[in-house]
Design a protein around this motif. Sequence first.
Motif, PDB file in Angstrom:
ATOM      1  N   THR A   1      41.014  27.277 104.947  1.00  0.00           N
ATOM      2  CA  THR A   1      40.204  28.315 105.593  1.00  0.00           C
ATOM      3  C   THR A   1      40.285  29.627 104.815  1.00  0.00           C
ATOM      4  O   THR A   1      41.368  30.028 104.369  1.00  0.00           O
ATOM      5  CB  THR A   1      40.686  28.549 107.036  1.00  0.00           C
ATOM      6  N   VAL A   2      39.141  30.288 104.664  1.00  0.00           N
ATOM      7  CA  VAL A   2      39.081  31.569 103.954  1.00  0.00           C
ATOM      8  C   VAL A   2      38.375  32.588 104.839  1.00  0.00           C
ATOM      9  O   VAL A   2      37.319  32.307 105.408  1.00  0.00           O
ATOM     10  CB  VAL A   2      38.315  31.449 102.619  1.00  0.00           C
ATOM     11  N   LEU A   3      38.977  33.767 104.960  1.00  0.00           N
ATOM     12  CA  LEU A   3      38.338  34.904 105.632  1.00  0.00           C
ATOM     13  C   LEU A   3      38.368  36.047 104.633  1.00  0.00           C
ATOM     14  O   LEU A   3      39.437  36.486 104.203  1.00  0.00           O
ATOM     15  CB  LEU A   3      39.097  35.267 106.910  1.00  0.00           C
ATOM     16  N   ILE A   4      37.193  36.533 104.226  1.00  0.00           N
ATOM     17  CA  ILE A   4      37.114  37.481 103.129  1.00  0.00           C
ATOM     18  C   ILE A   4      36.290  38.698 103.515  1.00  0.00           C
ATOM     19  O   ILE A   4      35.161  38.576 103.992  1.00  0.00           O
ATOM     20  CB  ILE A   4      36.532  36.796 101.860  1.00  0.00           C
ATOM     21  N   VAL A   5      36.876  39.878 103.354  1.00  0.00           N
ATOM     22  CA  VAL A   5      36.148  41.135 103.525  1.00  0.00           C
ATOM     23  C   VAL A   5      35.510  41.478 102.182  1.00  0.00           C
ATOM     24  O   VAL A   5      36.203  41.555 101.163  1.00  0.00           O
ATOM     25  CB  VAL A   5      37.089  42.284 103.953  1.00  0.00           C
ATOM     26  N   SER A   6      34.209  41.661 102.172  1.00  0.00           N
ATOM     27  CA  SER A   6      33.542  41.982 100.914  1.00  0.00           C
ATOM     28  C   SER A   6      32.206  42.654 101.191  1.00  0.00           C
ATOM     29  O   SER A   6      31.566  42.406 102.220  1.00  0.00           O
ATOM     30  CB  SER A   6      33.317  40.705 100.088  1.00  0.00           C
ATOM     31  N   HIS A   7      31.814  43.531 100.264  1.00  0.00           N
ATOM     32  CA  HIS A   7      30.477  44.117 100.289  1.00  0.00           C
ATOM     33  C   HIS A   7      29.646  43.599  99.113  1.00  0.00           C
ATOM     34  O   HIS A   7      28.595  44.159  98.803  1.00  0.00           O
ATOM     35  CB  HIS A   7      30.575  45.649 100.221  1.00  0.00           C
TER      36      HIS A   7
END
Length: 616
Positions: free
Chosen positions: A193-199
């Motif tokens: 599982t991956v949770l990524i904050v990105s713009h």
Amino acid sequence: MLKLENISYSVAGRNLIEDASVSIPTGHKVGLVGRNGTGKTTLFRVIRGELPLDTGSFSLPSRARIGGVAQEVPGNEVSLLNTVLAADVERATLLADTSTDPARIAEVQTRLADIDAWSAEARASTILRGLGFTADEMHEPCSAFSGGWRMRVALAAVLFSEPDLLLLDEPTNYLDLEGALWLESYLAKYPHTVLIVSHDRGLLNRAVGAILHLEDKKLTLYQGNYDTFAETRAARIAVAASENRKIEARKAHLQSFVDRFRAKASKAVQAQSRIKAIAKLKPITTPQEAALKRFTFPSPEELSPPIIRVEGGAVGYDGKAILSNLDLRIDQDDRIALLGRNGEGKSTLSKLLSGRLELMKGQMVTSSKLRVGFFAQHQVDELFIDETPIDHIRRLRPTETPARLRARLGGFGIGAEQAETLVGKLSGGQKARLSLMLATIDAPHLLILDEPTNHLDIESREALVEALTAYTGAVILVSHDMHLLSLVADRLWLVKDGAVKPYEGDLESYRALLLGAPEKKSDKKTETQKAPKPKRAPRLSVLELRAEVRKCEERVEKLERMRARMDEMLADPTLYSERKHAVPELQRKDGELKVALKRAEALWEGAIAKLEAAEA
């Protein structure tokens, strides 16, 4: 499954998250988006257990490991490779086990085989290479690298450790385009599982399958990539706006009746009922729309072309040329993106064009009135943290009135409150806006931007695209943001092997080239001018393909038998009591067998795919 149930969290009495719930299935890759300051990083800290919830709860599968990038890798004398290898704590612990009990040794060796310990160095090297390190650099100490490069090492370490839940907060901020594209490809294949904050829209479009939106203190999960999320959300807002228009029209109609007949006794009952009906008409809540904080670049006067001409140029450091045989021309309407792997000379070229480096040979002719604006990420870090934005701009414009100084800051989305706030207390995005304003205050004819979108949210990036499109000066861009490059740049220069040449393909072909796919070439010939088709290699028959599949299958089975025998040998306690000298060689062979087996399986799968295509 990661499950958040009715969670709330507040800071200094201000609610960041309020009664929010979401469930993320195991193995899903999700992008966490939302405007700067909404609480995305705070949510990560809550999940890691660093911050206590006000209310609610979250749960993960038992024994699930959570991993995130460390704030910084220490500048010690440990090599990059060993720093990454140490991130697998279980492997390091097992290798450090000094037990002399043959049964315990066998147990340790069996577990090392289970976690693929003998191919660990090869896997760590692959990750470091993907993030921009050469084979020689992997063996250098961390102290030999700057903070930004150490952050890449920290990213490599967490990727290598393969936690069950991988939390990444703006991981591309310290990467170049090549590293960002490699990370996209790596995350798309990540097994957990991956949770990524990105713009970064490119990353959110290619590496994740769902978007988790933090807005109005709530969490909403959208299936699909970022573009799908944006379309779905825009449609939802449009529907809500349409319904609100209908509600307002209904309220206006009812109110007109009340205004006309309120004073008439015969209509009093009807008027009162309509007043009650108006009170019940509540507008549909629509998402808070961020006011698009625009950038306002001052317009320079027009100069005669070219504004820069370089002929037979060479540039470098300490008498050693980094770039040679430069033959470049820049006009005021140019929009140029610099492509090339890190270390090839993009920064050197930028310094030359901005006047920060002199030519070692050749000549460079510039317009006598040329003004150049330069923005680089390190300049954001060089702002005076104990001064305000007003202080910064007053130093450059000491005679201007405070109102004029504030107007300049406002043109870059820095409001009245932030104008008087110490820079050390501003967000990364606000600091970037201040640096951009300082770089463009003199209305430059040429604007050189090195990673301008770091710390900017998606709305700010779109505003930057609009500003650069309207800007009347030349622009040279170095960025890992493919969305920005695709919308702004109309020329591509490839910096490679000590030279700067026009790149004939587009950004997608460059991306394919970096990821190892064959480069696509556009057919510029008309139907009557098309070149003759090259002769194709003879196509294998179905019988030949079936034979190839059988051959590959036999190879896989043979390697599996060899690995099974090797596992038995390494699990035998007598090996460690009677033949200790043979252990290192057997471990090395075990690692080689695993690598060979993976390759054989890949060839087998490829042969099966070819056979299925031929039979179809």
